[in-house]
Design an enzyme around this catalytic site. Structure first.
Site, PDB file in Angstrom:
ATOM      1  CG  HIS A 152      11.216   3.720  15.282  1.00 50.28           C
ATOM      2  ND1 HIS A 152      11.393   3.605  16.642  1.00 50.28           N
ATOM      3  CD2 HIS A 152       9.870   3.705  15.066  1.00 50.28           C
ATOM      4  CE1 HIS A 152      10.207   3.532  17.229  1.00 50.28           C
ATOM      5  NE2 HIS A 152       9.267   3.585  16.294  1.00 50.28           N
ATOM      6  CE  LYS A 181      -0.281 -10.862  -0.042  1.00 54.87           C
ATOM      7  NZ  LYS A 181      -1.677 -10.384   0.087  1.00 54.87           N
ATOM      8  NE  ARG A 217      10.424  -1.183  20.054  1.00 56.34           N
ATOM      9  CZ  ARG A 217      10.067   0.088  19.894  1.00 56.34           C
ATOM     10  NH1 ARG A 217      10.946   1.054  20.171  1.00 56.34           N
ATOM     11  NH2 ARG A 217       8.866   0.409  19.467  1.00 56.34           N
ATOM     12  CE1 TYR A 224      -0.112 -11.720   3.285  1.00 55.46           C
ATOM     13  CE2 TYR A 224       0.655  -9.557   3.972  1.00 55.46           C
ATOM     14  CZ  TYR A 224      -0.369 -10.397   3.582  1.00 55.46           C
ATOM     15  OH  TYR A 224      -1.651  -9.910   3.471  1.00 55.46           O
ATOM     16  NE  ARG A 229       1.087  -9.592  -4.624  1.00 55.92           N
ATOM     17  CZ  ARG A 229      -0.161  -9.994  -4.410  1.00 55.92           C
ATOM     18  NH1 ARG A 229      -1.186  -9.296  -4.891  1.00 55.92           N
ATOM     19  NH2 ARG A 229      -0.404 -11.104  -3.730  1.00 55.92           N
ATOM     20  CD  GLU A 283      -7.090  -3.201  -1.295  1.00 55.03           C
ATOM     21  OE1 GLU A 283      -6.886  -4.003  -2.228  1.00 55.03           O
ATOM     22  OE2 GLU A 283      -6.169  -2.696  -0.630  1.00 55.03           O
TER      23      GLU A 283
END
Length: 282
Positions: free
Chosen positions: A101, A146, A99, A32, A51, A178
């Site tokens: 992995h 991110k 579903r 995101y 990014r 951070e």
């Protein structure tokens, strides 16, 4: 009427349907970005989408969008929703599949959603500073991506809220990394210190801006590790993010930073940030 971007179309919120088998929902398998809007313009939007595409590449996700195309859809969304001061949230997942992995075979189309919201700048925090806490960094080892996997950040932020703080500054052992939703800085003897760019932190867009402002103001900017003790004994502490901008931390774990007041270098950075908004919003 409010519009949301969903998989190539602009739709109303009531039409924005997402499958229960979306891998973002099932696995957090996605990325995101959060982009600020000032005066109806997108701030540092190119850097954000560069990014965004880097994060996509790091998780093996082919979005079939260019930076320019992402900027264009963002402009349309801001115009449609008449956003003056606010933000755009955009996320992409690996799409809808049963579903499992491992990545879907054959590949499925990524799911992309973007929406806007209006909100004011954090003037009170910027002017008066905030309280912070320190907390052990329990996140995964690819914080440079991110990703949608934010449980560690959520737990850290909730810890801050529990102790009447705005931000939790994380550390691995004694090394500060951070904030739960920000980059963190210690200012000592006129020098700005922040964790170097690696997999332990996100290379924040506002962090990049602060580094440029420091250069413009001839303020030394060192990207090197420092300890929790160094942070607590700094002359000034700040956190930065798209939403927090350049926020001073005046108290940490219940104890004041220096004299408990917003410091002069923080004020210089805030001044420079205002100029940067004017020159880097499109």
């Amino acid at each position: 009427m409010e519009k949301i971007f969903l998989n190539g179309e602009f739709v109303s919120p009531s039409e924005a349907k997402v499958s229960y088998n979306d891998r973002g929902y099932v696995f957090g398998d996605g990325i995101y970005e959060y982009i600020r809007v000032y005066n109806g313009k997108l701030f540092t939007v190119t850097e954000h989408y560069e990014r965004f595409l880097r994060s996509a590449n790091e998780i093996g996700l082919d979005l079939n969008y260019s930076v320019e195309e992402l900027i264009e859809l963002s402009r349309k969304l801001v115009d449609m929703n008449q956003i003056e001061t606010g933000a755009i949230y955009i996320q992409a997942t690996r799409g809808v599949a049963e579903r499992n992995h491992s990545f879907p075979t054959p590949e499925v189309e990524p799911a992309i959603v973007a929406y806007t919201k209006s909100y004011d700048r954090p003037y009170d925090h910027l002017e008066n500073g905030v309280n912070g806490v320190t907390v052990e960094d329990i996140r995964w080892l690819r914080c440079d991506i991110k990703s949608l996997n934010l449980l560690g950040n959520v737990l850290a932020k909730e810890y801050a809220v529990k102790y009447n703080a705005v931000e939790a500054i994380q550390h691995r052992g004694e090394t500060v990394t951070e904030g739960s939703s920000s980059n963190a800085y210690a200012i000592k003897d006129g020098v700005i210190y922040t964790h170097p760019i690696n997999n332990y932190i996100l290379n924040g867009i506002t962090r990049i801006v602060i580094k440029k402002i420091a250069e413009d103001y001839n303020i030394p900017f060192k990207e090197e590790t420092f300890t929790v003790d160094f942070l607590k004994n700094a002359d000034e502490v700040i956190v930065s993010s798209t939403s927090a901008e350049v926020t001073p931390v005046i108290k940490l774990d219940g104890e004041p930073i220096n004299d408990g007041k917003v410091g002069p270098i923080t004020r210089q950075l805030q001044e420079g940030f205002e100029k940067y908004i004017e020159s880097h919003s499109i």
